[in-house]
Design a protein around this motif. Structure first.
Motif, short mmCIF file in Angstrom:
data_model
loop_
_atom_site.label_atom_id
_atom_site.label_comp_id
_atom_site.label_asym_id
_atom_site.label_seq_id
_atom_site.Cartn_x
_atom_site.Cartn_y
_atom_site.Cartn_z
N ARG A 29 0.85 -1.21 0.00
CA ARG A 29 0.00 0.00 0.00
C ARG A 29 0.88 1.25 0.00
N LYS A 40 1.01 12.68 -9.12
CA LYS A 40 0.56 14.05 -8.80
C LYS A 40 1.61 15.08 -9.22
N ARG A 53 -5.27 14.74 0.53
CA ARG A 53 -6.58 14.82 -0.14
C ARG A 53 -7.68 14.49 0.87
N GLU A 57 -9.45 10.79 1.79
CA GLU A 57 -9.25 10.17 3.10
C GLU A 57 -10.60 9.86 3.75
N MET A 85 -2.81 5.40 6.73
CA MET A 85 -2.84 6.47 5.71
C MET A 85 -1.91 7.62 6.08
N GLU A 92 4.75 10.46 1.04
CA GLU A 92 4.55 11.36 -0.11
C GLU A 92 5.12 12.73 0.22
O1 LIG Z 1 -5.21 8.95 -2.98
C1 LIG Z 1 -4.33 9.79 -2.84
O2 LIG Z 1 -4.37 10.90 -3.40
C2 LIG Z 1 -3.18 9.51 -1.97
O3 LIG Z 1 -2.29 10.33 -1.88
C3 LIG Z 1 -3.14 8.25 -1.17
C4 LIG Z 1 -3.63 8.46 0.27
C5 LIG Z 1 -3.74 7.05 0.94
O4 LIG Z 1 -2.81 6.64 1.60
O5 LIG Z 1 -4.77 6.40 0.74
C6 LIG Z 1 -2.63 9.28 1.01
C7 LIG Z 1 -2.81 10.62 1.22
C8 LIG Z 1 -3.99 11.35 0.80
O6 LIG Z 1 -4.36 12.31 1.75
C9 LIG Z 1 -5.12 10.47 0.46
C10 LIG Z 1 -4.95 9.13 0.27
#
Ligand SMILES: O=C(O)C(=O)C[C@]1(C(=O)O)C=C[C@@H](O)C=C1
Length: 365
Positions: A29, A40, A53, A57, A85, A92
């Motif tokens: 994951r 991104k 995001r 989330e 998460m 990231e």
């Molecule tokens: O889906 C995304 O945009 C991701 O960056 C992945 C993820 C996740 O781990 O599920 C991580 C951070 C974001 O805030 C939302 C979801």
């Protein structure tokens, strides 16, 4: 080996194998999240990339709660995924979260509940300092209290939105439990002074009047500051929560002393960008109306006629004196929804000014 030891050995072997699988899945994951970050960045070269995001989330956590097969409660399962998460997001981009400090306050507990523990949390001394830290870009997001179920709205936070360009990106609710705390070193001394924040004294007034009547109550700037003083001063105690108790190694003389068992505080997440719809959202606006008969009716009628539920309406005095009323309104729905667009267009026609503070997922945890 007896039967019990044999069975325990088997079960622990099974748990070891499952842990190995869970670890491999979490790692897979995390690699996906790293890949998401690359996508991104490639899509927005040279621009500010919003790695966090909130809408996604909220969707992930809602799905986990719905799909949870048990026996762990859904809240517990969601909390575990919250942390997974949080760790993935930190891979990231490590998030800097400003909060109303100092360390050990309920606002910090709310920030960690919302973002998980893999963030850098930055304590600031006042609500306006949290706004400024996020406005300047020094922090990615901020967390500030906005209302308490016993004490009502936190006006300072509402008033900040009149001048700040920040958006509301989320909300989080925290059950507030207050404890009477003492240092183990002074446990046997008579308590002659109790420190706390003014809101906490208000939330524990009846308990104090019954159990510590006549003991001096000293108001300080935060619960954490109260705990810090109680840790150092002979004959003193603090009213504060679990985080402050742990931070300053204090003992609970009495726990959960809040007068109302449902004592809850709602916090807002503030940021610089708007949040797309998550499917279960809320919005907030500030509206100023002319001082004329029927102004409030005119303001509320479009919500009624388009079937949009209000969750909160609060009146604040106008900062400039030229507006007669400023209303802070929370309602269900996202500003991208057709019905909400229509309501806001109608409100805009009657209002002196309409400020859209943001749409954000209804708190999941
Ligand atoms: O889906 C995304 O945009 C991701 O960056 C992945 C993820 C996740 O781990 O599920 C991580 C951070 C974001 O805030 C939302 C979801």
């Amino acid at each position: 080996m007896n039967d019990e030891q044999v069975r325990l050995g088997e079960l622990r072997e099974e748990i070891d194998k499952l842990d190995q699988k869970i670890m491999e899945l979490i790692s897979a994951r995390a690699k996906c999240a790293q890949e998401v970050a690359h996508v991104k960045m490639a899509a927005n070269p040279g621009e500010d990339v919003f790695f966090y995001r909130p809408e996604r989330e909220a969707q992930v956590l809602r799905r986990i709660k719905e799909a949870n097969p048990g026996p762990l409660p859904s809240e517990e399962m969601a909390r575990l995924f919250r942390e997974i998460m949080s760790a993935c997001l930190a891979l990231e981009k490590p998030m800097h979260i400003a909060f109303l400090g100092p360390i050990g306050t309920f606002t910090q507990a709310a920030a960690l509940k919302h973002f998980g523990h893999s963030v850098v949390s930055v304590p600031l001394p006042a609500i306006d300092a949290v706004f400024r830290e996020v406005e300047s870009g020094a922090a990615h997001y901020g967390v500030v209290p906005v209302e308490n179920s016993t004490e009502g709205m936190i006006n300072h936070t509402l008033d900040m939105f009149m001048s700040s360009p920040l958006k509301i990106c989320g909300e989080v609710q925290l059950r507030i439990h207050h404890h009477l705390l003492v240092s183990p070193d002074f446990r046997d001394l008579e308590i002659t002074r109790i420190y706390s924040h003014q809101q906490s004294f208000a939330q524990c007034r009846q308990w104090l009047d019954t159990h510590r009547y006549g003991v001096e109550r000293v108001t300080v700037s935060s619960n954490a500051e109260a705990a810090r003083r109680a840790a150092q001063e002979r004959g003193s105690a603090a009213i504060a929560g679990d985080m402050a108790a742990e931070l300053y190694d204090l003992e609970k003389l009495a726990h959960s002393i809040e007068d109302r068992p449902d004592n809850t505080t709602r916090f807002l997440i503030i940021g610089r960008e708007e949040v797309p719809p998550s499917g279960h959202d809320k919005s907030s606006i500030l509206v100023s109306m002319r001082n004329k008969p029927g102004a409030l009716y005119q303001l509320l009628e479009p919500f009624h006629s388009h079937g949009i539920s209000l969750t909160r309406i609060e009146t604040r005095p106008s900062p400039s004196g030229t507006w007669a009323y400023v209303f802070y309104i929370d309602f269900e729905g996202h500003m991208d929804d057709d019905r909400v667009r229509k309501v806001l267009a109608e409100v805009d026609e009657e209002a002196v000014e309409l400020k859209r503070l943001g749409s954000y997922p209804i708190g999941v945890l």
